[in-house]
Design an enzyme around this catalytic site. Sequence first.
Site, PDB file in Angstrom:
ATOM      1  N   ASP A 129       4.684  15.055  14.372  1.00 50.68           N
ATOM      2  CA  ASP A 129       4.685  15.073  12.900  1.00 50.68           C
ATOM      3  C   ASP A 129       3.262  15.162  12.374  1.00 50.68           C
ATOM      4  OD1 ASP A 129       5.723  15.118  10.349  1.00 50.68           O
ATOM      5  OD2 ASP A 129       5.923  12.933  10.192  1.00 50.68           O
ATOM      6  N   LYS A 179       2.163  -2.750   8.877  1.00 48.98           N
ATOM      7  CA  LYS A 179       3.252  -1.777   8.767  1.00 48.98           C
ATOM      8  C   LYS A 179       4.548  -2.416   9.254  1.00 48.98           C
ATOM      9  CE  LYS A 179       4.527   2.992   9.940  1.00 48.98           C
ATOM     10  NZ  LYS A 179       4.059   4.246  10.570  1.00 48.98           N
ATOM     11  N   ALA A 188       9.991   2.215   6.345  1.00 46.15           N
ATOM     12  CA  ALA A 188       8.825   1.382   6.615  1.00 46.15           C
ATOM     13  C   ALA A 188       8.140   1.025   5.308  1.00 46.15           C
ATOM     14  CB  ALA A 188       7.842   2.098   7.550  1.00 46.15           C
ATOM     15  N   ASP A 189       7.497  -0.124   5.307  1.00 45.51           N
ATOM     16  CA  ASP A 189       6.652  -0.545   4.194  1.00 45.51           C
ATOM     17  C   ASP A 189       5.286  -0.889   4.762  1.00 45.51           C
ATOM     18  OD1 ASP A 189       8.601  -0.651   1.910  1.00 45.51           O
ATOM     19  OD2 ASP A 189       9.588  -2.057   3.262  1.00 45.51           O
ATOM     20  N   VAL A 190       4.236  -0.493   4.060  1.00 52.05           N
ATOM     21  CA  VAL A 190       2.873  -0.765   4.506  1.00 52.05           C
ATOM     22  C   VAL A 190       2.179  -1.641   3.478  1.00 52.05           C
ATOM     23  CG1 VAL A 190       0.646   0.239   5.170  1.00 52.05           C
ATOM     24  CG2 VAL A 190       2.776   1.422   5.761  1.00 52.05           C
ATOM     25  N   ALA A 201       0.815  -1.216   0.000  1.00 50.48           N
ATOM     26  CA  ALA A 201       0.000   0.000   0.000  1.00 50.48           C
ATOM     27  C   ALA A 201       0.843   1.258   0.000  1.00 50.48           C
ATOM     28  CB  ALA A 201      -0.926   0.008   1.215  1.00 50.48           C
ATOM     29  N   SER A 212       5.291   2.725   0.588  1.00 50.76           N
ATOM     30  CA  SER A 212       6.676   2.361   0.871  1.00 50.76           C
ATOM     31  C   SER A 212       7.491   3.609   1.146  1.00 50.76           C
ATOM     32  CB  SER A 212       7.277   1.593  -0.308  1.00 50.76           C
ATOM     33  OG  SER A 212       8.602   1.196  -0.041  1.00 50.76           O
ATOM     34  N   ALA A 223      11.596   4.910   3.098  1.00 54.21           N
ATOM     35  CA  ALA A 223      12.953   4.459   3.407  1.00 54.21           C
ATOM     36  C   ALA A 223      12.991   3.598   4.659  1.00 54.21           C
ATOM     37  CB  ALA A 223      13.870   5.669   3.573  1.00 54.21           C
TER      38      ALA A 223
END
EC number: 2.7.11.22
Length: 479
Positions: A146, A53, A36-38, A30, A32, A34
């Site tokens: 953030d 995640k 984390a990838d979801v 869903a 990406s 640097a």
Amino acid sequence: MAIGGGGGGGSWSIHGRPDVTSRYEVLGRAGSGAYADVYRGRRRSDGAPVALKEVHDAVSARREADALLAAAPSRHVVALLDHFPGGDHDDDVLVLEWLPLDLSAVVRAAAAARPSALPAAQRKRWMLQVLEGVAACHSAGVVHRDLKPANLLISEDGVLKVADLGQARILQETGTYQGMHPYEQSSGVEPWVSQQRAVLHGVKENHPSHDSETQTGQEPERLTAADYLHEMDQLRAKSTHGDVDKMSLQDGNASCLATCSTADIDDDPFRASYSYDAEEGMLEEESGAFTSCVGTRWFRAPELLYGSTNYGQEVDLWSLGCILAELFNLEPIFPGTSDIDQIGRIISVLGNITEETFPGCSNLPDYNKIFFNKVEKPIGLEACLPDRSASEVSIIKRLLCYDPTKRASAADLLNDPYFAEEPLPVPIEGLQVPESKDEDDDSTEEWANFRGGDSDSDFDEFGSMDVTKTDKGFSIRFS
């Protein structure tokens, strides 16, 4: 879905985790980044959609999980459903409720629909949901650090939830950050003033209260802009060969300008956020000081831009003001192309940052290093919010003020008279929710028109520059 996290690394593939795949079906990527990838996923027990995640930094993963648990249960904070800790060869995997949209999609859809834009009754409901989510975090002692539209996720039926808490911190029940406002402590040295060595572009800095000119009685050496940039090139060359103390640059007491300015000069200024890496997170844990290099530039509070490492939930309130202003204007209110440009844009609207407008500002680490010509007539927030009522401008003014102690809390703003005025907020089920964005959607290009020309340097943003070299480092005045 916004990506958070820090540096590190493990398998970088969720598919090799039988502990995860035995309970969740991985449907596809869903998003990406640097760190984390979801993935879209489905819970095997009941078919419920989930977000998986995979965070490549254990510190960030733990921090996000702790913050989500602290704020739970809340309708307006994303729910953490499961957590698979990583190991020597695996990354942490957070299982979150699936939310296919974010608030930036609402802004883009409304901007594309001009002149009809976003109806006031719908805008009020989006604003209330944002406030409820932030209030839930703050009541749990969580500082998000953030907040931005891309980190406010939305379900298909219009429920908005605060998400991506990889940079969040939980304030302690006792001590510096809880029960005692960091700007109101009465010690001889203000709490954000570094007691340890700080670095500005690789140059050691003395304690701010010890002026090198006073000590030596000598006039500081004058530099041209070319001389300054030559010194920066030399420092970059040293950094490439490991001659600059990386731990000093990443120390929790080093300011954002100290650790980020050369990157602003060297790289694409549209890169809106500073990369918060694993080493920096661990240094925060060890030192107890916060880093100023958090958040995304357009939503970063002035005290962070000036290097504060001791702050609280007030930094979220500034970000909140920027978000709500964007819901009015359908574009960022302060789209700076660099940290220096960001400060300049804020000053042009709100006026000069002084002890009168921000008590204690002169003790901020970078306050005496970056100077701007005095703004005689700031344009004011009213000019930035054209065709808005007094009550609409007022709610933004309650958030976008220099003095952190005067920013209204999210809980207080939920009772602002603006929300009781006609038209009243629509119910959530009455919201017009944009269609889910494609997996490969990249909103960066959508905001390309907000770049500050084609400049790739802070210094190209200003006409003349007066650079002074002192024992503290560099002092820069822009006109």
